[in-house]
Write an enzyme that holds these catalytic residues in place. Structure first.
Site, PDB file in Angstrom:
ATOM      1  N   LYS A 152      42.205  39.426  -2.187  1.00  0.00           N
ATOM      2  CA  LYS A 152      42.729  40.693  -1.674  1.00  0.00           C
ATOM      3  C   LYS A 152      41.657  41.782  -1.702  1.00  0.00           C
ATOM      4  O   LYS A 152      41.537  42.575  -0.759  1.00  0.00           O
ATOM      5  CB  LYS A 152      43.954  41.106  -2.485  1.00  0.00           C
ATOM      6  N   GLU A 190      42.433  45.748   9.907  1.00  0.00           N
ATOM      7  CA  GLU A 190      43.568  46.127   9.057  1.00  0.00           C
ATOM      8  C   GLU A 190      44.714  45.123   9.192  1.00  0.00           C
ATOM      9  O   GLU A 190      45.386  44.806   8.209  1.00  0.00           O
ATOM     10  CB  GLU A 190      44.059  47.538   9.392  1.00  0.00           C
TER      11      GLU A 190
END
Length: 121
Positions: A90, A65
């Site tokens: 992304k 993350e």
């Protein structure tokens, strides 16, 4: 080796962790999930090796993350206008997070279901 630089690097790293907690909803979700898993692990009575696996999975999720958030920031910085490649970068980073989260869930089920099954039945 400059000891002050060395310790400053830890301060920068902690700033990054605080920033991702404040700015990323998914990181906060994984943080909450980790707390729940640790509570369930304690209540279930995992072996030492199962604890090692759980801790590695949790830390791995946090790390991926953090990397995902970093990639998003760099892409936003280098491509402020919409660009298809920026979107792909992304999406790929987010996809990596999803794949690892699914892996964590599967491993968690492999560890917990047999233990819970014995408690339930």
């Amino acid at each position: 080796m400059d000891i002050r630089k060395f310790f400053k690097s830890f301060i920068f790293a902690f700033h990054g962790i605080i920033y991702v907690i404040k700015s990323e909803q998914n990181f906060r979700f994984h943080l909450l999930s980790a707390v729940i898993v640790v509570i369930a692990s304690t209540a279930t009575g995992l072996s030492k090796y199962e604890w090692i696996i759980i801790i590695m999975l949790i830390c791995g999720m946090f790390m991926i993350e953090l990397v995902n958030a970093s990639i998003e920031r760099v892409v936003d910085l280098t491509s402020p206008d919409f660009h298809q490649l920026a979107l792909h970068a992304k999406d790929l980073a987010a996809g990596a997070c999803l794949v690892y989260a699914i892996c964590c869930a599967i491993v968690g089920l492999i560890i917990f279901v047999p233990k819970w099954w014995g408690i339930i039945f």
